[in-house]
Motif scaffolding. Sequence first.
Motif, PDB file in Angstrom:
ATOM      1  N   SER A   1      -3.150   9.542   8.643  1.00 53.48           N
ATOM      2  CA  SER A   1      -2.590   8.852   9.671  1.00 53.48           C
ATOM      3  C   SER A   1      -3.180   8.376  10.614  1.00 53.48           C
ATOM      4  O   SER A   1      -2.819   6.947  10.943  1.00 53.48           O
ATOM      5  N   GLY A   2      -4.495   8.505  10.979  1.00 56.17           N
ATOM      6  CA  GLY A   2      -5.659   7.472  11.897  1.00 56.17           C
ATOM      7  C   GLY A   2      -5.844   6.027  11.587  1.00 56.17           C
ATOM      8  O   GLY A   2      -5.803   5.203  11.790  1.00 56.17           O
ATOM      9  N   LEU A   3      -6.151   6.297   9.342  1.00 54.06           N
ATOM     10  CA  LEU A   3      -6.247   5.426   8.785  1.00 54.06           C
ATOM     11  C   LEU A   3      -4.964   3.927   9.506  1.00 54.06           C
ATOM     12  O   LEU A   3      -5.510   2.529   9.376  1.00 54.06           O
ATOM     13  N   MET A   4      -3.592   4.877   9.446  1.00 52.61           N
ATOM     14  CA  MET A   4      -2.508   3.425   8.845  1.00 52.61           C
ATOM     15  C   MET A   4      -2.117   3.254  10.187  1.00 52.61           C
ATOM     16  O   MET A   4      -2.074   2.275  10.858  1.00 52.61           O
ATOM     17  N   TYR A   5      -2.984   4.132  11.175  1.00 54.49           N
ATOM     18  CA  TYR A   5      -2.511   3.754  12.579  1.00 54.49           C
ATOM     19  C   TYR A   5      -2.988   2.771  12.461  1.00 54.49           C
ATOM     20  O   TYR A   5      -2.619   1.503  13.898  1.00 54.49           O
ATOM     21  N   GLY A   6      -4.011   2.792  12.637  1.00 52.44           N
ATOM     22  CA  GLY A   6      -5.255   1.796  13.257  1.00 52.44           C
ATOM     23  C   GLY A   6      -4.738  -0.325  12.265  1.00 52.44           C
ATOM     24  O   GLY A   6      -5.437  -0.884  12.828  1.00 52.44           O
ATOM     25  N   VAL A   7      -3.852  -0.130  11.457  1.00 51.63           N
ATOM     26  CA  VAL A   7      -3.390  -1.275  10.638  1.00 51.63           C
ATOM     27  C   VAL A   7      -2.352  -1.210  11.657  1.00 51.63           C
ATOM     28  O   VAL A   7      -1.341  -2.073  10.488  1.00 51.63           O
ATOM     29  N   GLY A   8      -1.574  -0.339  12.058  1.00 54.41           N
ATOM     30  CA  GLY A   8      -0.446  -0.898  12.369  1.00 54.41           C
ATOM     31  C   GLY A   8       0.569  -0.289  11.863  1.00 54.41           C
ATOM     32  O   GLY A   8       1.520   0.007  11.754  1.00 54.41           O
ATOM     33  N   ILE A   9       0.044   1.082  11.066  1.00 55.11           N
ATOM     34  CA  ILE A   9       1.610   1.502  10.189  1.00 55.11           C
ATOM     35  C   ILE A   9       1.869   2.862  10.479  1.00 55.11           C
ATOM     36  O   ILE A   9       0.768   4.211  10.798  1.00 55.11           O
ATOM     37  N   LYS A  10       3.227   3.594  10.692  1.00 50.06           N
ATOM     38  CA  LYS A  10       3.240   4.761  10.825  1.00 50.06           C
ATOM     39  C   LYS A  10       3.294   5.561   9.534  1.00 50.06           C
ATOM     40  O   LYS A  10       3.777   5.434   9.042  1.00 50.06           O
TER      41      LYS A  10
ATOM     42  N   ARG B   1      -3.529  -5.142   4.918  1.00 51.22           N
ATOM     43  CA  ARG B   1      -3.459  -4.972   6.605  1.00 51.22           C
ATOM     44  C   ARG B   1      -5.065  -3.857   6.283  1.00 51.22           C
ATOM     45  O   ARG B   1      -5.733  -3.997   7.062  1.00 51.22           O
ATOM     46  N   PHE B   2      -5.171  -3.644   4.889  1.00 55.05           N
ATOM     47  CA  PHE B   2      -6.411  -3.024   4.997  1.00 55.05           C
ATOM     48  C   PHE B   2      -7.537  -3.484   3.894  1.00 55.05           C
ATOM     49  O   PHE B   2      -9.021  -3.294   4.089  1.00 55.05           O
ATOM     50  N   GLY B   3      -7.845  -5.417   3.443  1.00 53.03           N
ATOM     51  CA  GLY B   3      -8.855  -6.021   2.951  1.00 53.03           C
ATOM     52  C   GLY B   3      -8.758  -5.110   1.476  1.00 53.03           C
ATOM     53  O   GLY B   3      -9.520  -6.117   1.665  1.00 53.03           O
ATOM     54  N   VAL B   4      -7.907  -5.215   1.265  1.00 56.83           N
ATOM     55  CA  VAL B   4      -7.989  -4.713  -0.414  1.00 56.83           C
ATOM     56  C   VAL B   4      -7.390  -5.112  -1.104  1.00 56.83           C
ATOM     57  O   VAL B   4      -6.890  -5.141  -2.154  1.00 56.83           O
ATOM     58  N   MET B   5      -6.338  -6.232  -1.063  1.00 56.23           N
ATOM     59  CA  MET B   5      -5.591  -6.886  -1.579  1.00 56.23           C
ATOM     60  C   MET B   5      -6.155  -7.966  -2.971  1.00 56.23           C
ATOM     61  O   MET B   5      -7.269  -8.550  -2.929  1.00 56.23           O
ATOM     62  N   PRO B   6      -6.039  -7.252  -3.960  1.00 54.27           N
ATOM     63  CA  PRO B   6      -6.991  -7.625  -5.751  1.00 54.27           C
ATOM     64  C   PRO B   6      -6.517  -9.126  -5.308  1.00 54.27           C
ATOM     65  O   PRO B   6      -5.254  -9.680  -5.240  1.00 54.27           O
ATOM     66  N   LYS B   7      -6.857 -10.376  -6.257  1.00 59.18           N
ATOM     67  CA  LYS B   7      -6.407 -11.082  -6.609  1.00 59.18           C
ATOM     68  C   LYS B   7      -5.778 -10.933  -8.061  1.00 59.18           C
ATOM     69  O   LYS B   7      -6.244 -10.675  -8.479  1.00 59.18           O
ATOM     70  N   ASN B   8      -4.828 -11.531  -8.845  1.00 56.29           N
ATOM     71  CA  ASN B   8      -3.937 -11.873  -9.771  1.00 56.29           C
ATOM     72  C   ASN B   8      -3.500 -11.088  -9.615  1.00 56.29           C
ATOM     73  O   ASN B   8      -2.826 -10.268 -10.991  1.00 56.29           O
ATOM     74  N   ALA B   9      -2.705 -10.585  -8.700  1.00 54.97           N
ATOM     75  CA  ALA B   9      -1.764  -8.842  -8.386  1.00 54.97           C
ATOM     76  C   ALA B   9      -0.777  -9.541  -9.109  1.00 54.97           C
ATOM     77  O   ALA B   9      -0.618  -8.258 -10.002  1.00 54.97           O
ATOM     78  N   THR B  10      -0.357 -10.213  -9.218  1.00 55.65           N
ATOM     79  CA  THR B  10       0.985 -10.477  -9.191  1.00 55.65           C
ATOM     80  C   THR B  10       0.470 -11.202 -10.549  1.00 55.65           C
ATOM     81  O   THR B  10       1.984 -11.536 -11.074  1.00 55.65           O
ATOM     82  N   HIS B  11      -0.578 -11.391 -11.428  1.00 58.34           N
ATOM     83  CA  HIS B  11       0.123 -11.671 -12.684  1.00 58.34           C
ATOM     84  C   HIS B  11       0.174 -11.005 -13.619  1.00 58.34           C
ATOM     85  O   HIS B  11      -1.247  -9.938 -12.927  1.00 58.34           O
ATOM     86  N   ASN B  12       0.606 -11.479 -14.786  1.00 57.62           N
ATOM     87  CA  ASN B  12      -0.274  -9.966 -15.609  1.00 57.62           C
ATOM     88  C   ASN B  12      -1.030  -9.928 -16.806  1.00 57.62           C
ATOM     89  O   ASN B  12      -1.471  -9.485 -17.540  1.00 57.62           O
ATOM     90  N   ALA B  13      -2.714  -9.863 -15.924  1.00 59.97           N
ATOM     91  CA  ALA B  13      -3.674  -9.963 -16.159  1.00 59.97           C
ATOM     92  C   ALA B  13      -4.100  -8.896 -16.859  1.00 59.97           C
ATOM     93  O   ALA B  13      -4.318  -7.801 -16.287  1.00 59.97           O
TER      94      ALA B  13
END
Length: 253
Positions: A163-172, A235-247
Amino acid sequence: MARRKKIYEGKAKILYEGPEPGTIVQYFKDDATAFNAEKKDVIEGKGVLNNRLSEFFMTGLNNVGVPTHFLKRLNMREQLVRACEIIPLEIIVRNYAAGSLSKRLGIEEGTALPRPIVEYCYKDDKLGDPLVTEEHIAAFGWASQQDMDDVVALALRVNDYLSGLMYGVGIKLVDFKIEIGRVYEGDFQRLIVADEISPDSCRLWDLETGEKLDKDVFRHDLGNLADAYTEVAKRFGVMPKNATHNAKPTLIN
Ligand code: TMP
Ligand code: ASP
């Protein structure tokens, strides 16, 4: 090439025997299902996003002393986890009314609950994971009373942390589901958080707009699921590269 042993295939993940005894490789598929698999689709990149996000949440929990099965991410879609004996329950924690609670009790979605509510569903797809009480759990021997005390304590610690972690990035954090497993260490048994923690298993609403950033987007056709999960990852800074490519999976250090 040696074929590795598949231990189990579920709706969203596959488990393979790990490289050492007591370890398992958890593979995240792109398959999305809802309503006990009545609704199905393949969402390109979902597995990659959930692998990253589950790694992020489980690592954080490990770091604050809430034990989880997570050991290490292996590649884009796989993580190494500790083998454990899963308690056959879905443990749900709710902070705001939504989903089946709203339906069951007629409480408007989004209503703040007077305190976090912990619920249990018996894990059985054929039965549609029915809601059960501690009476059923004790009577049918799915977990002991000591286990259930530990389950509730763990679930509430996970709730406070997330809950705290999410709140910190504007998520309920509206609600979430976890699974818990037993590990044996000498004469002792310990409970650890297992399975995954991802937008597949949580309800996440933007704090300001109320926009849904979780699997409800898929359940109720509210938009693009991968975009919602990508927003959480960003928001958590963990966006993977190529996430949408079926790599194909690539090894990381
Ligand atoms: P519910 O309101 O449909 O009972 O769902 C409660 C929470 O549990 C919600 O965050 C979604 C999650 N969940 C799962 O992870 N797996 C499931 O099979 C179901 C039904 C819910
Ligand atoms: N995971 C469940 C299913 O596939 C239900 C859900 O998450 O809505 O069917």
